[in-house]
Design an enzyme around this catalytic site. Structure first.
Site, PDB file in Angstrom:
ATOM      1  N   GLU A  47      48.697  27.204 -29.456  1.00 42.69           N
ATOM      2  CA  GLU A  47      48.845  26.892 -28.023  1.00 42.69           C
ATOM      3  C   GLU A  47      47.706  27.555 -27.250  1.00 42.69           C
ATOM      4  O   GLU A  47      47.217  28.621 -27.630  1.00 42.69           O
ATOM      5  CB  GLU A  47      50.201  27.397 -27.509  1.00 42.69           C
ATOM      6  CG  GLU A  47      51.361  26.574 -28.053  1.00 42.69           C
ATOM      7  CD  GLU A  47      52.723  27.082 -27.570  1.00 42.69           C
ATOM      8  OE1 GLU A  47      52.769  28.047 -26.783  1.00 42.69           O
ATOM      9  OE2 GLU A  47      53.735  26.501 -28.004  1.00 42.69           O
ATOM     10  N   ARG A 104      36.881   4.612 -22.112  1.00 42.30           N
ATOM     11  CA  ARG A 104      36.782   3.245 -22.643  1.00 42.30           C
ATOM     12  C   ARG A 104      38.152   2.588 -22.756  1.00 42.30           C
ATOM     13  O   ARG A 104      38.259   1.378 -22.877  1.00 42.30           O
ATOM     14  CB  ARG A 104      36.066   3.256 -24.003  1.00 42.30           C
ATOM     15  CG  ARG A 104      34.567   3.520 -23.852  1.00 42.30           C
ATOM     16  CD  ARG A 104      33.850   3.562 -25.177  1.00 42.30           C
ATOM     17  NE  ARG A 104      34.236   4.704 -25.978  1.00 42.30           N
ATOM     18  CZ  ARG A 104      33.837   4.927 -27.230  1.00 42.30           C
ATOM     19  NH1 ARG A 104      33.028   4.051 -27.820  1.00 42.30           N
ATOM     20  NH2 ARG A 104      34.205   5.995 -27.887  1.00 42.30           N
ATOM     21  N   GLN A 105      39.214   3.394 -22.698  1.00 43.37           N
ATOM     22  CA  GLN A 105      40.573   2.825 -22.715  1.00 43.37           C
ATOM     23  C   GLN A 105      41.022   2.652 -21.262  1.00 43.37           C
ATOM     24  O   GLN A 105      41.899   3.346 -20.774  1.00 43.37           O
ATOM     25  CB  GLN A 105      41.504   3.759 -23.477  1.00 43.37           C
ATOM     26  CG  GLN A 105      41.106   3.886 -24.947  1.00 43.37           C
ATOM     27  CD  GLN A 105      42.086   4.732 -25.735  1.00 43.37           C
ATOM     28  OE1 GLN A 105      43.289   4.632 -25.574  1.00 43.37           O
ATOM     29  NE2 GLN A 105      41.558   5.581 -26.595  1.00 43.37           N
ATOM     30  N   HIS A 138      32.297   5.320 -17.509  1.00 44.68           N
ATOM     31  CA  HIS A 138      32.116   4.110 -18.316  1.00 44.68           C
ATOM     32  C   HIS A 138      32.244   2.851 -17.438  1.00 44.68           C
ATOM     33  O   HIS A 138      31.518   1.877 -17.632  1.00 44.68           O
ATOM     34  CB  HIS A 138      33.147   4.106 -19.445  1.00 44.68           C
ATOM     35  CG  HIS A 138      33.092   2.879 -20.286  1.00 44.68           C
ATOM     36  ND1 HIS A 138      31.990   2.537 -21.026  1.00 44.68           N
ATOM     37  CD2 HIS A 138      34.001   1.889 -20.482  1.00 44.68           C
ATOM     38  CE1 HIS A 138      32.221   1.396 -21.652  1.00 44.68           C
ATOM     39  NE2 HIS A 138      33.427   0.983 -21.337  1.00 44.68           N
ATOM     40  N   ASP A 177      25.134  -4.236 -24.286  1.00 44.85           N
ATOM     41  CA  ASP A 177      26.306  -5.122 -24.234  1.00 44.85           C
ATOM     42  C   ASP A 177      26.498  -5.637 -22.817  1.00 44.85           C
ATOM     43  O   ASP A 177      25.863  -5.142 -21.870  1.00 44.85           O
ATOM     44  CB  ASP A 177      27.582  -4.440 -24.763  1.00 44.85           C
ATOM     45  CG  ASP A 177      27.887  -3.132 -24.055  1.00 44.85           C
ATOM     46  OD1 ASP A 177      27.609  -3.038 -22.848  1.00 44.85           O
ATOM     47  OD2 ASP A 177      28.400  -2.208 -24.713  1.00 44.85           O
ATOM     48  N   LYS A 200      26.820  -8.516 -27.956  1.00 44.25           N
ATOM     49  CA  LYS A 200      27.348  -7.796 -29.127  1.00 44.25           C
ATOM     50  C   LYS A 200      28.819  -8.119 -29.347  1.00 44.25           C
ATOM     51  O   LYS A 200      29.569  -8.307 -28.399  1.00 44.25           O
ATOM     52  CB  LYS A 200      27.126  -6.307 -28.838  1.00 44.25           C
ATOM     53  CG  LYS A 200      28.112  -5.334 -29.410  1.00 44.25           C
ATOM     54  CD  LYS A 200      27.896  -3.929 -28.889  1.00 44.25           C
ATOM     55  CE  LYS A 200      29.134  -3.396 -28.183  1.00 44.25           C
ATOM     56  NZ  LYS A 200      29.022  -2.003 -27.743  1.00 44.25           N
ATOM     57  N   ARG A 202      32.174  -6.437 -31.301  1.00 39.78           N
ATOM     58  CA  ARG A 202      32.620  -5.231 -32.009  1.00 39.78           C
ATOM     59  C   ARG A 202      33.522  -5.640 -33.173  1.00 39.78           C
ATOM     60  O   ARG A 202      34.519  -6.334 -32.992  1.00 39.78           O
ATOM     61  CB  ARG A 202      33.357  -4.302 -31.039  1.00 39.78           C
ATOM     62  CG  ARG A 202      33.657  -2.951 -31.641  1.00 39.78           C
ATOM     63  CD  ARG A 202      34.119  -1.949 -30.624  1.00 39.78           C
ATOM     64  NE  ARG A 202      33.052  -1.273 -29.909  1.00 39.78           N
ATOM     65  CZ  ARG A 202      32.237  -0.370 -30.449  1.00 39.78           C
ATOM     66  NH1 ARG A 202      32.339  -0.055 -31.725  1.00 39.78           N
ATOM     67  NH2 ARG A 202      31.307   0.207 -29.734  1.00 39.78           N
ATOM     68  N   ASP A 226      22.501   2.915 -21.771  1.00 43.83           N
ATOM     69  CA  ASP A 226      23.956   2.847 -21.958  1.00 43.83           C
ATOM     70  C   ASP A 226      24.601   4.099 -21.395  1.00 43.83           C
ATOM     71  O   ASP A 226      23.921   5.104 -21.157  1.00 43.83           O
ATOM     72  CB  ASP A 226      24.302   2.706 -23.457  1.00 43.83           C
ATOM     73  CG  ASP A 226      25.595   1.915 -23.681  1.00 43.83           C
ATOM     74  OD1 ASP A 226      26.335   1.681 -22.710  1.00 43.83           O
ATOM     75  OD2 ASP A 226      25.866   1.539 -24.852  1.00 43.83           O
ATOM     76  N   GLY A 233      26.649   2.759 -33.595  1.00 41.59           N
ATOM     77  CA  GLY A 233      26.631   1.380 -34.098  1.00 41.59           C
ATOM     78  C   GLY A 233      26.005   0.417 -33.098  1.00 41.59           C
ATOM     79  O   GLY A 233      25.103  -0.361 -33.450  1.00 41.59           O
TER      80      GLY A 233
HETATM   81  C1  R5P Z   1      30.641   0.297 -24.822  1.00 39.97           C
HETATM   82  O1  R5P Z   1      31.154  -0.368 -23.950  1.00 39.97           O
HETATM   83  C2  R5P Z   1      29.917   1.579 -24.553  1.00 39.97           C
HETATM   84  O2  R5P Z   1      29.148   1.500 -23.390  1.00 39.97           O
HETATM   85  C3  R5P Z   1      29.058   1.968 -25.736  1.00 39.97           C
HETATM   86  O3  R5P Z   1      28.060   0.973 -25.931  1.00 39.97           O
HETATM   87  C4  R5P Z   1      29.839   2.075 -27.004  1.00 39.97           C
HETATM   88  O4  R5P Z   1      31.112   2.558 -26.764  1.00 39.97           O
HETATM   89  C5  R5P Z   1      29.129   2.982 -27.970  1.00 39.97           C
HETATM   90  O5  R5P Z   1      29.913   3.125 -29.112  1.00 39.97           O
HETATM   91  P1  R5P Z   1      29.198   3.220 -30.549  1.00 39.97           P
HETATM   92  O6  R5P Z   1      28.067   4.184 -30.425  1.00 39.97           O
HETATM   93  O7  R5P Z   1      30.289   3.722 -31.464  1.00 39.97           O
HETATM   94  O8  R5P Z   1      28.747   1.845 -30.910  1.00 39.97           O
END
Ligand code: R5P
Length: 325
Positions: A47, A104-105, A138, A177, A200, A202, A226, A233
């Site tokens: 904790e 991202r969520q 994001h 993206d 792109k 995923r 980005d 990836g």
């Molecule tokens: C996606 O919408 C984000 O802006 C990044 O491009 C993405 O989350 C990067 O994730 P990774 O490096 O695992 O491809």
């Protein structure tokens, strides 16, 4: 940026969680105030144990914590710090989140999934934060997940200044993206150059596949923009596809270096010439490779903290091209 004056009334207190101590120390240095004395420990069962060892009664308290890896530990530590500050009678508490994880969520993109970014925002507000100061979310709309004032900074000036010095000719800015178009457009506006987009798909959390490139990159120097790099990836696949389409040198400017799993190996073996990131997330020694340049956002955050404390405008801190892109 106007010079930060020395604190006269001492009514501001800067505290830090354990996620990014170097950045917090640098912010304190720029503000010319000491970093508050906080005990951050763990009880034997794991904790989190926190004690603010300075008197913060009636103070304007800023708590710096990036909710980076390990995200759950860092979020919990932030919540506990906010609770401690509230119970110690701080006048106002600002959660300073150089990197806001779980961002991202931010929507239900599949059935029966949570909106965890909203849950984390709720937790921060419930714990007792009165304001949030964050950078390059994001998605800008995440500001609305907090029912308290949010100051949203952009690192485009810091990163853009560095790129400017490279004097890259025949430049094209690339969004890896569709979701990143707005941010990339800000840079294209700043450099008065063309914009290209990678379409792109995923495949999984760590694998992506490039379908098309929209726009021309042939014989051009490329800067991929980005908000974050996780497994690398998206970036590495985009760079490969850009090379196939005739791009010359490929640089990447990515605000938050999450750099999880195979990211470092992927970057090392990629066609990317240089990856430029900020210190919103610290780089552990194994991540400090030659191809990665880390720029500090300490001055930007210090200036924003100073302005919040003195009720001055924040919008003058960032180039309009980031906001209006
Ligand atoms: C996606 O919408 C984000 O802006 C990044 O491009 C993405 O989350 C990067 O994730 P990774 O490096 O695992 O491809």
């Amino acid at each position: 940026m106007p010079k930060i004056q020395k604190q006269k009334n001492g009514s501001m207190t800067l505290l830090a969680g354990g996620s990014n101590p170097e950045l917090a120390i640098n912010i304190a240095r720029k503000l010319d105030i000491p970093l508050g004395n906080v005990l951050l420990g763990r009880f034997p069962e794991g904790e989190i144990q926190v004690q603010i060892r300075d008197n913060i009664r009636g103070k304007d308290v800023f708590i710096v914590q990036s909710t980076c890896t390990p995200p759950n530990e860092n979020i919990m530590e932030l919540l506990i710090l906010i609770d401690a500050a509230r119970r110690a009678s701080a006048k106002r508490i600002t959660a300073v989140l150089p990197f806001f994880g779980y961002a991202r969520q931010d929507r239900k993109d599949r059935p029966r999934v949570p909106i965890t970014a909203k849950l984390v925002a709720n937790l921060i507000v419930s714990a007792g934060a009165n304001r949030v100061l964050t950078m390059d979310l994001h998605a800008g709309q995440i500001q609305g997940f907090f029912d308290i004032p949010v100051d949203h900074l952009y690192s485009i000036n810091v990163l853009g200044d560095y790129l400017e010095k490279k004097k890259l000719k025949n430049l094209v800015i690339v969004s890896p993206d569709v979701g990143g178009i707005k941010m990339a457009r800000g840079y294209a506006k700043l450099f008065r150059c063309d914009l290209a987009i990678v379409d792109k798909r995923r495949e999984s959390a760590s694998e992506t596949h490039v379908m098309h490139i929209i726009g021309s990159v042939k014989n051009k120097n490329v800067v991929i923009i980005d908000d974050l790099i996780s497994t690398g990836g998206s970036l590495v696949e985009a760079a490969k596809a850009l090379k196939r389409h005739g791009a010359r040198d490929i640089y990447a400017t990515i605000v938050h270096p999450v750099l999880a799993g195979p990211a470092i190996e992927r970057i090392q073996n990629s066609v990317i010439k240089e990856l430029i990131v900020t210190d919103s997330i610290p780089l552990s020694p194994e991540k400090r490779i030659k191809k990665i340049t880390q720029l500090s956002i300490a001055s930007l955050l210090a200036e924003a903290i100073y302005r919040i404390h003195y009720n001055e405008s924040i919008s003058t801190l960032f180039s309009q091209s980031a906001v209006e892109a």
